[in-house]
Design a protein around this motif. Structure first.
Motif, PDB file in Angstrom:
ATOM      1  N   VAL A 232       0.829  -1.239  -0.213  1.00  0.00           N
ATOM      2  CA  VAL A 232      -0.036   0.108  -0.230  1.00  0.00           C
ATOM      3  C   VAL A 232       0.880   1.349   0.003  1.00  0.00           C
ATOM      4  O   VAL A 232       1.708   1.313   0.824  1.00  0.00           O
ATOM      5  N   VAL A 233       0.612   1.963  -0.928  1.00  0.00           N
ATOM      6  CA  VAL A 233       1.250   3.527  -0.832  1.00  0.00           C
ATOM      7  C   VAL A 233       0.112   4.326  -0.230  1.00  0.00           C
ATOM      8  O   VAL A 233      -1.080   4.752  -0.760  1.00  0.00           O
ATOM      9  N   PRO A 234       0.298   4.863   1.106  1.00  0.00           N
ATOM     10  CA  PRO A 234      -0.702   5.619   2.004  1.00  0.00           C
ATOM     11  C   PRO A 234      -0.989   6.927   1.651  1.00  0.00           C
ATOM     12  O   PRO A 234       0.085   7.489   1.013  1.00  0.00           O
ATOM     13  N   VAL A 235      -1.956   7.585   1.762  1.00  0.00           N
ATOM     14  CA  VAL A 235      -2.124   9.152   1.580  1.00  0.00           C
ATOM     15  C   VAL A 235      -1.195   9.690   2.538  1.00  0.00           C
ATOM     16  O   VAL A 235      -1.033   9.262   3.763  1.00  0.00           O
ATOM     17  N   PRO A 236      -0.390  10.902   1.997  1.00  0.00           N
ATOM     18  CA  PRO A 236       0.579  11.427   3.037  1.00  0.00           C
ATOM     19  C   PRO A 236      -0.118  11.594   4.300  1.00  0.00           C
ATOM     20  O   PRO A 236      -1.252  12.322   4.359  1.00  0.00           O
ATOM     21  N   GLY A 237       0.617  11.465   5.366  1.00  0.00           N
ATOM     22  CA  GLY A 237       0.154  11.760   6.853  1.00  0.00           C
ATOM     23  C   GLY A 237      -0.634  10.564   7.444  1.00  0.00           C
ATOM     24  O   GLY A 237      -1.050  10.999   8.454  1.00  0.00           O
ATOM     25  N   THR A 238      -0.673   9.534   6.683  1.00  0.00           N
ATOM     26  CA  THR A 238      -1.480   8.110   7.214  1.00  0.00           C
ATOM     27  C   THR A 238      -0.547   7.129   7.297  1.00  0.00           C
ATOM     28  O   THR A 238       0.287   6.965   6.586  1.00  0.00           O
ATOM     29  N   ALA A 239      -1.187   6.112   7.986  1.00  0.00           N
ATOM     30  CA  ALA A 239      -0.460   4.968   8.281  1.00  0.00           C
ATOM     31  C   ALA A 239      -1.400   3.684   8.585  1.00  0.00           C
ATOM     32  O   ALA A 239      -1.475   3.512   9.839  1.00  0.00           O
ATOM     33  N   PRO A 240      -2.112   3.427   7.689  1.00  0.00           N
ATOM     34  CA  PRO A 240      -3.051   2.484   7.864  1.00  0.00           C
ATOM     35  C   PRO A 240      -2.329   1.279   8.373  1.00  0.00           C
ATOM     36  O   PRO A 240      -1.220   0.648   8.090  1.00  0.00           O
ATOM     37  N   THR A 241      -3.163   0.240   9.224  1.00  0.00           N
ATOM     38  CA  THR A 241      -2.700  -0.933   9.795  1.00  0.00           C
ATOM     39  C   THR A 241      -3.295  -2.068   9.252  1.00  0.00           C
ATOM     40  O   THR A 241      -4.370  -1.853   8.459  1.00  0.00           O
ATOM     41  N   LEU A 242      -2.861  -3.203   9.218  1.00  0.00           N
ATOM     42  CA  LEU A 242      -3.259  -4.432   8.699  1.00  0.00           C
ATOM     43  C   LEU A 242      -4.571  -4.896   9.256  1.00  0.00           C
ATOM     44  O   LEU A 242      -5.720  -4.930   8.459  1.00  0.00           O
ATOM     45  N   GLU A 243      -4.757  -4.726  10.681  1.00  0.00           N
ATOM     46  CA  GLU A 243      -6.021  -4.674  11.225  1.00  0.00           C
ATOM     47  C   GLU A 243      -7.086  -3.693  10.696  1.00  0.00           C
ATOM     48  O   GLU A 243      -8.302  -4.353  10.395  1.00  0.00           O
ATOM     49  N   GLU A 244      -6.870  -2.621  10.390  1.00  0.00           N
ATOM     50  CA  GLU A 244      -7.757  -1.668  10.084  1.00  0.00           C
ATOM     51  C   GLU A 244      -8.292  -1.964   8.586  1.00  0.00           C
ATOM     52  O   GLU A 244      -9.276  -1.707   8.208  1.00  0.00           O
ATOM     53  N   LEU A 245      -7.173  -2.353   7.397  1.00  0.00           N
ATOM     54  CA  LEU A 245      -7.643  -2.710   6.258  1.00  0.00           C
ATOM     55  C   LEU A 245      -8.107  -3.968   6.183  1.00  0.00           C
ATOM     56  O   LEU A 245      -9.489  -4.093   5.414  1.00  0.00           O
ATOM     57  N   ARG A 246      -8.177  -4.705   6.966  1.00  0.00           N
ATOM     58  CA  ARG A 246      -8.645  -6.009   7.083  1.00  0.00           C
ATOM     59  C   ARG A 246     -10.163  -5.981   7.337  1.00  0.00           C
ATOM     60  O   ARG A 246     -11.268  -6.560   6.843  1.00  0.00           O
ATOM     61  N   ALA A 247     -10.456  -5.160   8.384  1.00  0.00           N
ATOM     62  CA  ALA A 247     -11.640  -4.892   8.888  1.00  0.00           C
ATOM     63  C   ALA A 247     -12.639  -3.918   7.857  1.00  0.00           C
ATOM     64  O   ALA A 247     -13.734  -4.069   7.762  1.00  0.00           O
ATOM     65  N   HIS A 248     -11.772  -3.440   7.104  1.00  0.00           N
ATOM     66  CA  HIS A 248     -12.562  -2.416   5.971  1.00  0.00           C
ATOM     67  C   HIS A 248     -13.140  -3.144   4.819  1.00  0.00           C
ATOM     68  O   HIS A 248     -13.990  -2.985   4.264  1.00  0.00           O
ATOM     69  N   VAL A 249     -12.246  -4.446   4.451  1.00  0.00           N
ATOM     70  CA  VAL A 249     -12.757  -5.189   3.389  1.00  0.00           C
ATOM     71  C   VAL A 249     -13.406  -6.435   3.495  1.00  0.00           C
ATOM     72  O   VAL A 249     -14.195  -6.869   2.723  1.00  0.00           O
ATOM     73  N   GLU A 250     -13.257  -6.726   4.988  1.00  0.00           N
ATOM     74  CA  GLU A 250     -14.084  -7.955   5.134  1.00  0.00           C
ATOM     75  C   GLU A 250     -15.717  -7.800   5.050  1.00  0.00           C
ATOM     76  O   GLU A 250     -16.039  -8.998   4.679  1.00  0.00           O
ATOM     77  N   PRO A 251     -16.259  -6.981   5.049  1.00  0.00           N
ATOM     78  CA  PRO A 251     -18.000  -6.675   4.747  1.00  0.00           C
ATOM     79  C   PRO A 251     -17.930  -7.296   3.408  1.00  0.00           C
ATOM     80  O   PRO A 251     -18.991  -7.630   2.779  1.00  0.00           O
ATOM     81  N   ALA A 252     -16.929  -6.849   2.577  1.00  0.00           N
ATOM     82  CA  ALA A 252     -17.222  -7.260   1.144  1.00  0.00           C
ATOM     83  C   ALA A 252     -16.713  -8.374   0.558  1.00  0.00           C
ATOM     84  O   ALA A 252     -16.887  -8.998  -0.539  1.00  0.00           O
ATOM     85  N   LEU A 253     -15.416  -8.973   1.168  1.00  0.00           N
ATOM     86  CA  LEU A 253     -14.949  -9.969   0.795  1.00  0.00           C
ATOM     87  C   LEU A 253     -14.932 -11.052   1.719  1.00  0.00           C
ATOM     88  O   LEU A 253     -15.161 -11.080   2.897  1.00  0.00           O
ATOM     89  N   ASP A 254     -14.785 -12.494   1.405  1.00  0.00           N
ATOM     90  CA  ASP A 254     -14.693 -13.646   2.154  1.00  0.00           C
ATOM     91  C   ASP A 254     -13.222 -13.309   3.309  1.00  0.00           C
ATOM     92  O   ASP A 254     -12.464 -12.711   2.556  1.00  0.00           O
ATOM     93  N   SER A 255     -13.447 -13.702   4.483  1.00  0.00           N
ATOM     94  CA  SER A 255     -12.196 -13.250   5.242  1.00  0.00           C
ATOM     95  C   SER A 255     -10.858 -13.799   4.850  1.00  0.00           C
ATOM     96  O   SER A 255      -9.739 -13.370   4.966  1.00  0.00           O
TER      97      SER A 255
END
Length: 386
Positions: free
Chosen positions: A327-350
């Protein structure tokens, strides 16, 4: 009848105009067959000439041999006739609303860049050229676009260029003045398209490859004369824009069926509109589930901290492969793996949600704007082991 394949050294920047006379002859079917190579890159010249053998005979109907960017590292040469190149350019202008002037902001030896030059020749207009030899600088766009003349004005970009331009207000405003910005080379995240359209940029998403003279499906709809069919989820393309085959590979299975090219892309055709779900040769097998990287990327790209992303598989003793994300983050941010998993799991199989995250300054590319997943996987797997 045969002729001989000749090397066409294409210089970067405005000097690329020097090849216009040769391209004009090729477009008219006047020969000889040409192999475009980047004049300033000795390593790439060696790679292409060793694979595609200039100096050897070739069918006289061939106008250009254009190297594929490929996923294997070994380039193949799509043999394109003058008729195919003309059909592509004419169908493009018909779809966009008529001939116009073109801005070249892509490497001019790749099919997308060559097509910008060829379309200008067909339209009888002089191209305006931005030098991208050392990278794409969106600050150059306003003056370049201001220098374009004619009733209609067009350019062709890849998604990484559009992302940079959208972060530059003057470049964004300049692109909004054009009648169309063709966007191809790789899938474009939905949030990027929304930003561009909100800014007034007329984006036309294109799908195609060297084997089809570049983009042959615009916003999901085939250009005039282009045929599309789906076979076991694989996209097949046909029509007057098709290459006659690969240089030196007469029995290649991609051209086994006369009049058709078998892509490595998975897609769906609904109501005459084509949508691409991803590449069949990049699918990840994890825990018994087949994951298409582009589907995961589409979900990740909706996270507000994700500027760009690429998904790939890495070896895993339990799962076979595990899903990793760069991931190339938006400047000033640092997303975590846990945040990204939580974000995509409603749309994808875990199982399809990333299990590994790498934050990067930029993604490695191959060709004009395609993410090099193999290089990315090798680089990050080596880093993890080290």
């Amino acid at each position: 009848m045969t002729s001989t394949l000749e090397v066409l050294h294409v210089k970067p920047g405005p000097a690329a105009r020097e090849v216009l006379p040769q391209l004009k002859r090729a477009l008219a079917g006047g020969g000889p067959a040409l192999l475009p190579v980047p004049a300033a890159d000795d390593r790439e010249i060696r790679r292409l000439t060793e694979a595609l053998h200039p100096g050897d005979p070739i069918d006289e109907s061939t106008a250009l041999v254009v190297a594929t960017s490929g996923t294997t590292g070994t380039p193949k040469g799509a043999m394109l006739t003058a008729g195919a190149l003309r059909a592509s350019g004419q169908a493009t202008h018909a779809r966009l609303g008529g001939p116009g002037s073109w801005l070249l902001a892509l490497p001019p030896h790749h099919i997308a860049g060559i097509q910008v030059l060829l379309r200008g020749i067909l339209a009888g207009t002089e191209p305006v050229i931005v030098d991208v030899a050392t990278g794409f600088d969106p600050a150059l766009l306003p003056d370049a676009i201001a220098a374009m003349t004619g009733a209609r004005r067009y350019t062709s970009l890849v998604p990484t260029q559009l992302i940079k331009a959208l972060d530059h207000p003057a470049a964004t405003a300049a692109l909004a003045e054009l009648d169309a910005v063709l966007l191809g080379g790789a899938a474009t995240p939905a949030p990027v398209l929304e930003r561009a359209r909100t800014a007034g940029i007329t984006v036309v998403r294109t799908y195609g490859m060297s084997e089809t003279c570049g983009g042959c499906v615009y916003d999901g709809v085939p250009l005039d004369g282009v045929r599309v069919r789906i076979e076991d989820s694989r996209v097949l393309l046909g029509g007057p824009v098709l290459a006659t085959g690969y240089r030196g590979l007469p029995d290649h299975p991609a051209f086994a069926e006369p009049g058709w090219f078998r892509t490595d892309d998975a897609g769906l055709l609904s109501g005459g509109v084509l949508s691409i779900s991803g590449r069949l040769d990049e699918a990840i097998s994890t825990g018994g589930l087949t994951v298409v990287p582009q589907v995961v990327e589409a979900a990740l790209s909706t996270h507000p901290a994700v500027a760009e992303c690429a998904v790939f598989g890495v070896p895993d003793a339990r799962l076979g492969q595990r899903v990793a994300a760069a991931v190339v983050p938006v400047p000033g941010t640092a997303p975590t793996l846990e945040e990204l998993r939580a974000h995509v799991e409603p749309a994808l199989d875990s199982t399809a949600a990333p299990r590994e995250l790498h934050l990067m300054v930029a993604l490695p590319l191959r060709g004009p704007g395609k993410v090099d997943r193999r290089a990315l996987a090798a680089q990050l797997t080596s880093r993890t082991k080290g």
